[in-house]
Motif scaffolding. Structure first.
Motif, PDB file in Angstrom:
ATOM      1  N   THR A 168       0.831  -1.211   0.000  1.00  0.00           N
ATOM      2  CA  THR A 168       0.000   0.000   0.000  1.00  0.00           C
ATOM      3  C   THR A 168       0.862   1.257   0.000  1.00  0.00           C
ATOM      4  O   THR A 168       0.600   2.211  -0.755  1.00  0.00           O
ATOM      5  CB  THR A 168      -0.931   0.001   1.224  1.00  0.00           C
ATOM      6  OG1 THR A 168      -1.764  -1.161   1.182  1.00  0.00           O
ATOM      7  CG2 THR A 168      -1.816   1.251   1.226  1.00  0.00           C
ATOM      8  N   GLU A 191      -4.166  -6.902  -1.072  1.00  0.00           N
ATOM      9  CA  GLU A 191      -3.771  -5.575  -0.589  1.00  0.00           C
ATOM     10  C   GLU A 191      -3.855  -4.528  -1.695  1.00  0.00           C
ATOM     11  O   GLU A 191      -4.266  -3.387  -1.453  1.00  0.00           O
ATOM     12  CB  GLU A 191      -2.363  -5.618   0.002  1.00  0.00           C
ATOM     13  CG  GLU A 191      -1.967  -4.317   0.691  1.00  0.00           C
ATOM     14  CD  GLU A 191      -0.659  -4.407   1.456  1.00  0.00           C
ATOM     15  OE1 GLU A 191      -0.184  -3.349   1.905  1.00  0.00           O
ATOM     16  OE2 GLU A 191      -0.121  -5.527   1.602  1.00  0.00           O
ATOM     17  N   ALA A 209      -6.338  -1.284  -1.568  1.00  0.00           N
ATOM     18  CA  ALA A 209      -5.795   0.069  -1.697  1.00  0.00           C
ATOM     19  C   ALA A 209      -6.510   0.855  -2.790  1.00  0.00           C
ATOM     20  O   ALA A 209      -6.389   2.085  -2.857  1.00  0.00           O
ATOM     21  CB  ALA A 209      -4.299   0.007  -1.991  1.00  0.00           C
TER      22      ALA A 209
END
Length: 325
Positions: free
Chosen positions: A140, A173, A177
């Motif tokens: 991220t 992830e 994000a």
């Protein structure tokens, strides 16, 4: 290294691409790989250089792959390190899929990472993002750093990585994000290089793949002014010991200058099948066309080269009756 070496290296990747392209779509990845390897070795040995493979696809007992420690060239000329993947994407060739290429990188002796053939965690970006990513940080954080450097919203950033079960956490992830994902089945050298060309639509590479491909991609990224970082991932105590024997502490961050010391390094690739950067080999009766990319880190020069090859004057490029198809 001599400037003329760049074109000599393109001859190597062209020959390997032309031979392996005969196997596109035939479902025989080992045959395609052997064809590329044999062609590479034959042309390498005509080049005036004293070359040693420092990172390749296997050790001596795993021939016919170009193995770590193999000596190539006529022994007359510059002493160079070679990182090589005779056919990046053997399965892609077997299936007739995108982004298969024959690829190599060279540098002055002692300048390319000397490491065992194993997995490497990687992150790659183009020149706009040089110095803003860190493989030690979260996915991220790196996505937001790339978005800021490129003046984009996070939803406009595209990450690419191999479609593997081991990457499920990274994929989740990235999506959380808000960034976009381009999953690839094989060929992370092309994926890494794509981050440095805007027209590919790719901003950053994540995930783990082969270390040889990592070193080769690092040379290309250095020539393009981008950034590349890696971490070798030994799978057992034996692989850890082999890393240490080569002077590398396992599981530590390798920066671009750790993998490619100095700036006199050359990247060369020829497409076997179509991809974002180049067209694949095209057979047109009595001749064949190839599309190659060669880059030199010292000058920053990037050349796209289209070649036309007479199959009559180069009969070795035609599969013989004794070959199995």
């Amino acid at each position: 290294m001599e400037r003329s070496l760049s074109m000599e290296l393109v001859r190597v990747t062209e020959a390997a691409a032309l031979k392996s392209a005969r196997w596109v779509g035939k479902g025989l990845k080992n045959e395609a790989d052997d064809a590329a390897t044999t062609a590479m070795r034959q042309v390498f040995d005509t080049i005036p250089m004293d070359g040693v493979v420092v990172i390749g696809e296997g050790e001596m007992d795993e021939a016919p792959m170009l193995y770590i420690g193999e000596e190539l060239g006529t022994k007359e000329g510059p002493a160079i390190d070679i990182a090589v993947d005779p056919l990046e994407g053997t399965t892609l060739v077997a299936e007739g899929s995108w982004n298969a290429m024959t690829v190599l990188a060279v540098g002055d002796r002692g300048t390319l990472l000397h490491a065992p053939d194993m997995y490497m965690e990687k992150i790659a970006v183009g020149p706009e993002c040089k110095g803003v990513v860190d493989i030690s940080k979260s996915v991220t954080e790196n996505l937001h750093a790339v978005a800021k450097a490129k003046g984009k919203d996070i939803t406009e950033v595209t990450a690419t990585l191999l479609n593997r079960k081991r990457h499920e956490g990274i994929i989740q992830e990235i999506r959380e994000a808000g960034a976009r994902i381009k999953l690839i089945e094989h060929g992370d050298v092309a994926a890494a290089i794509n981050t440095a060309f805007d027209f590919t639509g790719v901003d950053i590479l994540f995930g783990s793949g082969g270390a040889p491909e990592g070193v080769i991609a690092a040379v290309g990224i250095k020539a393009l002014g981008g950034d590349f970082q890696g971490i070798l991932l030994p799978e057992d105590a034996e692989q850890e010991e082999r890393c240490r024997a080569m002077g590398i502490e396992p599981n530590t961050v390798l920066k671009l200058d750790d993998m490619v010391k100095g700036d006199d390094a050359i990247f060369a690739a020829t497409a076997v099948t179509d991809g974002e950067l180049m067209k694949g080999v095209q057979f047109k009766g009595g001749f064949a066309e190839t599309y190659s990319l060669v880059m030199r880190a010292k000058s920053g020069t990037v050349r796209f080269i289209q070649g036309r090859h007479s199959l009559e004057k180069k009969p070795g490029l035609v599969i013989q009756d004794t070959d199995t198809i």
